[in-house]
Enzyme design. Sequence first.
Site, PDB file in Angstrom:
ATOM      1  N   ASP A 202       0.939  -1.138  -0.198  1.00  0.00           N
ATOM      2  CA  ASP A 202       0.091   0.237  -0.073  1.00  0.00           C
ATOM      3  C   ASP A 202       0.930   1.262  -0.035  1.00  0.00           C
ATOM      4  OD1 ASP A 202      -2.893   1.068   0.110  1.00  0.00           O
ATOM      5  OD2 ASP A 202      -1.723   2.038   2.046  1.00  0.00           O
ATOM      6  N   GLU A 290      -2.040  -1.186  -5.835  1.00  0.00           N
ATOM      7  CA  GLU A 290      -3.200  -0.460  -5.815  1.00  0.00           C
ATOM      8  C   GLU A 290      -3.010   0.527  -6.987  1.00  0.00           C
ATOM      9  OE1 GLU A 290      -6.599   1.234  -2.856  1.00  0.00           O
ATOM     10  OE2 GLU A 290      -4.591   1.355  -2.338  1.00  0.00           O
ATOM     11  N   ASP A 372      -2.972   1.178   6.523  1.00  0.00           N
ATOM     12  CA  ASP A 372      -2.190   0.850   5.346  1.00  0.00           C
ATOM     13  C   ASP A 372      -1.767  -0.553   5.093  1.00  0.00           C
ATOM     14  OD1 ASP A 372      -2.179   3.597   4.680  1.00  0.00           O
ATOM     15  OD2 ASP A 372       0.138   3.971   5.504  1.00  0.00           O
TER      16      ASP A 372
END
Length: 430
Positions: A202, A290, A372
């Site tokens: 992340d 992501e 996170d």
Amino acid sequence: MKVVQAYRFALDPVPAQERMLRSHAGAARFAWNWGLARCVERHAAQGRWYSGAELHRLWNAQKKADPALSWWAENSKCAYQEAFRDLDRALRDFVKSRNGQRQGRRLGFPRFKKRGRCRDSFRFSTGAIGCARAAVTLPRLGVIGTHESTRKLARRLEAGTARIMSATVSRTAQRWFVSFTVEVMRDIPERHLRPGSAIGIDLGVRTLLAGADDQGRVIEVRGPKPLRAALRKLKRASRAHSRTIPGSANRRKSAVRLARLHARVANVRADALHKATTDLARQYETVVIEDLNVAGMTRNRRLARAVCDQGFGQARRMLGYKTTWNGGRLLVADRFYPSSKTCSGCGTVKAKLSLSERVYRCGACGLALDRDLNAARNLLQLAASGAESINACRAAVGPGPAGHAVSKQEPGTRQRDKTRTAPRQHGTAT
Ligand SMILES: [Zn+2]
């Protein structure tokens, strides 16, 4: 496998060379403006622009016919030609962006460049280009000293495992740089050293990156947050700058200082990202991140600082080519996959999760985990499940400024990332 890499060096020109560098940058700027004026004229009359090649032909005829343009011969013809190519590309990108065929920020119509207000830069794509020890060779300019050794590239050139495709010279914060776009033959292992290893990453706002791997290990890389740390300095400098009188010598000086601070911050950030992403690509075969809408996020001014500070786009690009070089792969989760809102323990999806909530607390199973880290675990699970919402990212490195693309895709996947920036490989930290 052939990959395209950028090698960037800070230059130490002698005064005569510095004058020539400025002259070439001026030539490129002139050509851009001249070409743009021709395109605007033609568009008004005939509804279409000139191509880069057409502009070049037009220019060749004009420069000989018009005595006012006789200075053209002082600079390499490449400077003009490449400026026309740039303009050609800018016009095409503008049309693509308008028609929704280009990802990222919407592009405006190319603008006229003004001395001192635009980036000084020009490019060579042919001629004697090379490097040795602490110097580079450029057409017309000859041998220019570099701030650091060019050994790594020189060795590759000698061994015949690299070929320079173009050299772009530009100026940042009063310092000249040359960036070589190089085609490099790289030995890419068939299989990663640690087959089957995977990590979900992340790219956080608080930490540079937070990861959860398949062994249950947690990795947290605290970014140097150079921008925030240097912000006070920068703020003071910019306040001092705004107090100076336009056109004064003091204003010029403070502008230089400000630009230096910005350049330094960018360098520190890039170095931190290089270290972190190199480690990750070596250690893990599969890296999942992501797909953040960086262009969209940067519009939010508050967040923009954090986003730019940590360089999402940069990290993603680095991970893309570094995983490939190590025989691994980078997977990019769909932008709409709720990695932050999903509980990594039980899979419950929260309807809302504000950015200020740093700890994920699950109402269903009672899990409490760093935000996170929770997101990273979800991404890792997504990789293991082989869900369809994952797309393989463009594997090889993107094209350099000359627009030569070398890319490799997983079969059946769409090329997602159209970022057109070559990675900085060996640069300077000034
Ligand atoms: Zn839960």
